[in-house]
Design a protein around this motif. Structure first.
Motif, PDB file in Angstrom:
ATOM      1  N   ARG A   1       0.839  -1.202   0.000  1.00  0.00           N
ATOM      2  CA  ARG A   1       0.000   0.000   0.000  1.00  0.00           C
ATOM      3  C   ARG A   1       0.877   1.257   0.000  1.00  0.00           C
ATOM      4  N   ALA A   2       1.886   1.266   0.855  1.00  0.00           N
ATOM      5  CA  ALA A   2       2.781   2.425   0.920  1.00  0.00           C
ATOM      6  C   ALA A   2       3.482   2.643  -0.421  1.00  0.00           C
ATOM      7  N   LYS A   3       3.867   1.543  -1.055  1.00  0.00           N
ATOM      8  CA  LYS A   3       4.536   1.648  -2.349  1.00  0.00           C
ATOM      9  C   LYS A   3       3.589   2.196  -3.411  1.00  0.00           C
TER      10      LYS A   3
ATOM     11  N   ILE B   1      -1.555   5.971 -13.992  1.00  0.00           N
ATOM     12  CA  ILE B   1      -1.414   5.731 -12.550  1.00  0.00           C
ATOM     13  C   ILE B   1      -1.534   4.245 -12.232  1.00  0.00           C
ATOM     14  N   VAL B   2      -2.585   3.598 -12.737  1.00  0.00           N
ATOM     15  CA  VAL B   2      -2.844   2.198 -12.369  1.00  0.00           C
ATOM     16  C   VAL B   2      -1.753   1.284 -12.915  1.00  0.00           C
TER      17      VAL B   2
ATOM     18  N   ARG C   1     -16.291  -2.995  -9.911  1.00  0.00           N
ATOM     19  CA  ARG C   1     -16.397  -1.925  -8.925  1.00  0.00           C
ATOM     20  C   ARG C   1     -15.771  -0.647  -9.473  1.00  0.00           C
ATOM     21  N   GLU C   2     -16.336   0.470  -9.035  1.00  0.00           N
ATOM     22  CA  GLU C   2     -15.840   1.768  -9.475  1.00  0.00           C
ATOM     23  C   GLU C   2     -14.466   2.039  -8.877  1.00  0.00           C
ATOM     24  N   MET C   3     -13.530   2.436  -9.732  1.00  0.00           N
ATOM     25  CA  MET C   3     -12.183   2.787  -9.298  1.00  0.00           C
ATOM     26  C   MET C   3     -11.943   4.288  -9.356  1.00  0.00           C
ATOM     27  N   ALA C   4     -12.533   4.948 -10.354  1.00  0.00           N
ATOM     28  CA  ALA C   4     -12.272   6.373 -10.546  1.00  0.00           C
ATOM     29  C   ALA C   4     -13.504   7.039 -11.151  1.00  0.00           C
ATOM     30  N   ASN C   5     -13.587   8.343 -10.936  1.00  0.00           N
ATOM     31  CA  ASN C   5     -14.699   9.153 -11.420  1.00  0.00           C
ATOM     32  C   ASN C   5     -14.108  10.477 -11.899  1.00  0.00           C
ATOM     33  N   ALA C   6     -14.465  10.923 -13.111  1.00  0.00           N
ATOM     34  CA  ALA C   6     -13.821  12.118 -13.668  1.00  0.00           C
ATOM     35  C   ALA C   6     -14.788  12.886 -14.555  1.00  0.00           C
TER      36      ALA C   6
ATOM     37  N   GLY D   1     -10.071   5.995  -6.109  1.00  0.00           N
ATOM     38  CA  GLY D   1     -10.083   5.360  -4.793  1.00  0.00           C
ATOM     39  C   GLY D   1      -8.827   4.539  -4.550  1.00  0.00           C
ATOM     40  N   ILE D   2      -8.002   4.989  -3.631  1.00  0.00           N
ATOM     41  CA  ILE D   2      -6.727   4.308  -3.369  1.00  0.00           C
ATOM     42  C   ILE D   2      -6.954   2.966  -2.693  1.00  0.00           C
ATOM     43  N   ASP D   3      -7.920   2.885  -1.770  1.00  0.00           N
ATOM     44  CA  ASP D   3      -8.159   1.621  -1.069  1.00  0.00           C
ATOM     45  C   ASP D   3      -8.549   0.516  -2.055  1.00  0.00           C
ATOM     46  N   ARG D   4      -9.421   0.853  -2.997  1.00  0.00           N
ATOM     47  CA  ARG D   4      -9.857  -0.158  -3.970  1.00  0.00           C
ATOM     48  C   ARG D   4      -8.730  -0.529  -4.928  1.00  0.00           C
ATOM     49  N   LEU D   5      -7.877   0.416  -5.256  1.00  0.00           N
ATOM     50  CA  LEU D   5      -6.719   0.094  -6.085  1.00  0.00           C
ATOM     51  C   LEU D   5      -5.775  -0.853  -5.344  1.00  0.00           C
ATOM     52  N   VAL D   6      -5.577  -0.600  -4.060  1.00  0.00           N
ATOM     53  CA  VAL D   6      -4.726  -1.499  -3.262  1.00  0.00           C
ATOM     54  C   VAL D   6      -5.360  -2.883  -3.172  1.00  0.00           C
ATOM     55  N   MET D   7      -6.686  -2.932  -3.000  1.00  0.00           N
ATOM     56  CA  MET D   7      -7.375  -4.228  -3.002  1.00  0.00           C
ATOM     57  C   MET D   7      -7.049  -5.015  -4.261  1.00  0.00           C
TER      58      MET D   7
END
Length: 570
Positions: free
Chosen positions: A226-228, A336-337, A469-474, A543-549
């Motif tokens: 997650r930190a990385k 980013i992803v 699941r939704e990851m980003a909204n723009a 969403g950083i948490d969902r990306l880490v998931m």
């Protein structure tokens, strides 16, 4: 641990000193068992019941007193460490089996938690784990003059030790520190989970994450990743010239999304304040002020339900770029992803809960209208504003699909745009497993997005979906202050209508966490800022948490939040 896998030796006994049942003529060895009673004389226990824990705790408190009576402080102030475990493993990787390094330069000092041990008469082997990894402590009675008995009687699994000595590799190939002296730096009063049962209670793992981290090294690895990921996100956006800024967590009006806020009261100001539900409106103020590329990584708070995908507080990155549109943010999301995936896993093929996710660019881009038409056969463009006809066709389509769908939510939709979005969320969204940009949302559900330049009734907005699941909204951001005011006023009106229709009295409101009883107000200062002029811009929240998931193959958002909110323990 010589000849054993150290990670498998996490056990919860109280001492190296054993009662008669643990004695063997050749050696003393820790045994992992879940039913043995506490030996009150020795402190040995392999049960983690409350009564046994209390017995072990009492024994260890006695050891603390014994250490102090001998002039030793069991809670040290510092320790001068020369190496970490991983550094020693790297430096001495070429040391041969059975070899010992006797150079004066090879005198080392290490520290960490004891997670396993074996004792062989005049020998003891301890496994020490620090932040970098593990290494064995080779303890001989001949070297530990006056300390070997202390080692056997006063050191427990879970204690944090400092040790000095030289380096050797045993005949079986285990790199070890030959201990000349040691100090108990922190005496552990409670036993670690045992080898076989571990910390398996899910609620306890989240509630006592510190124990979860000690007992399950893969949990620590998740938070390292997650930190990385967060670091790589910063590197990615800053490489494009974005500046990190900070905006208020306490706000006078909760805006930038429609969600139930947490409310608090400021005594000196004598007013209610809200924990932010988004960082959007203040970041846009920064664009008004003259910044052209800004971002914020921060905590968001929404007083809503808890699930495997939702936590009351979560982390996002929001970014805004002047003189660009939502196409720019699609490219940024891919950047980013993919950079995070390569940084953490070294590849763009990700296994998530048994499904292979391909992150190779470019990702699919499709409109919400087309995705719904593919899934249901309904073309919502044909209905215009005829909500009655749209609902009728939707009901027929649902009967044909035969899915277990909530038809009552269809009846509650107040416009064709709301109905289109409802059908999308129920039928299409769960099936968007591979990365997909869903484009051009109805204007009714996108109050902060710019009207589509080619299609009436739509906005230039996308959401990124991966694994359903939704990851980003723009958006291409709305910059017309008069249009923005009209849309926010309409949002407030619709919310108040729903609130009034619910017919809830105050007592019921306090019992229902998911009702519409909270207030939605205009952020007048934000509207004032827009009237000074905001440049054309695009913005995105991810969403950083969902990306880490996704990148750590974690099934629940609570697995990637170190200390998730839990119910009060009864």
């Amino acid at each position: 641990m010589e000849g054993l896998q150290p990670l498998k030796q996490l056990i919860h006994f109280a001492s190296f000193k054993f009662g008669p049942l643990s004695y063997n003529r050749r050696f003393l060895i820790v045994r992992c068992c879940s039913s043995t009673r506490v030996n009150r004389r020795s402190g040995h226990s392999t049960s983690t019941s409350t009564s046994d824990k209390e017995a072990i705790r009492a024994i260890r408190i006695n050891k603390v007193e014994e250490l102090r009576s001998n002039g030793l402080e069991p809670y040290a102030y510092k320790w001068d460490r020369t190496h970490t475990a991983s550094q020693l493993q790297e430096i001495y990787k070429n040391l041969g089996n059975g070899e010992e390094s006797n150079s004066e330069n090879d005198y080392v000092s290490i520290s960490g938690r004891i997670v396993a041990c074996r004792a062989f008469g005049k020998l003891a082997f301890l496994t020490l784990r620090d932040d970098s990894g593990m290494i064995q402590l080779y303890c001989e009675k001949e070297r530990l003059i006056g300390q070997f008995e202390q080692l056997k009687t006063l050191v427990d699994i879970g204690d944090i030790l400092g040790a000095n000595g030289s380096i050797k590799r045993t005949e079986k190939g285990e790199l070890s520190v030959c201990v000349n002296s040691f100090s108990i730096l922190t005496k552990s009063l409670l036993p670690l989970p045992d080898k076989y049962h571990g910390l398996t209670d899910i609620d306890k793992r989240y509630r006592q994450r510190y124990v979860d981290m000690i007992a399950n090294p893969e949990v620590v690895d998740t938070f390292r990743k997650r930190a990385k990921i967060v670091s790589e996100i910063r590197n990615a956006v800053e490489s494009f010239g974005f500046l990190e800024v900070e905006t208020p967590v306490l706000q006078g009006a909760a805006g930038g999304a429609e969600a139930r806020p947490f409310i608090t009261f400021h005594n000196s100001l004598g007013r209610d304040l809200y924990l932010r539900i988004a960082t959007e409106l203040h970041l846009k103020r920064m664009l008004v002020g003259g910044f052209e590329k800004v971002y914020e990584i921060g905590r968001i708070f929404r007083n809503e339900g808890i699930s495997t995908r939702h936590n009351p507080e979560f982390t996002t990155i929001e970014m805004y770029e002047a003189y660009s549109d939502y196409e720019s943010m699609m490219n940024m999301a891919e950047e980013i992803v993919t950079r995070c995936a390569l940084a953490v896993n070294g590849k763009l093929k990700v296994d998530y809960q048994g499904v292979e996710i391909c992150l190779d660019r470019p990702w699919r881009r499709e409109t919400m209208h087309n995705l719904v038409r593919e899934a249901t056969g309904i073309d919502f463009k044909n209905f215009g504003d005829d909500l009655k006809a749209a609902k009728e066709h939707t009901r027929k389509a649902f009967d044909i699909l035969g899915d277990d769908l909530d038809k009552s939510s269809i009846e509650a939709c107040s416009s064709v745009g709301h109905l289109l979005n409802e059908v999308f969320e129920m039928v299409v969204e769960p099936k968007l497993v591979q990365p997909t940009f869903v484009l051009d949302y109805p204007i009714e559900i996108s109050p902060l997005a710019k009207p589509h330049r080619r299609h009436s009734g739509l906005t230039e907005r996308f959401e990124l979906f991966i694994c359903g699941r939704e990851m980003a909204n723009a958006f291409s951001e709305l910059t017309d202050p008069l249009d923005q005011r009209r849309r926010l006023e309409e949002q407030v009106r619709q919310h108040n209508e729903k609130k009034a229709a619910s017919g809830l009295n105050k007592e019921q409101e306090n019992k229902d966490d998911d009702d519409d009883s909270y207030e939605v107000t205009l952020d007048e200062d934000f509207l004032t800022a827009l009237e000074y002029g905001m440049p054309p811009a695009s913005g995105m929240g991810l969403g950083i948490d969902r990306l880490v998931m996704l990148l750590t193959d974690s099934a629940s958002i609570r697995d990637v939040i170190a200390f998730p909110i839990r119910k009060i323990q009864q």
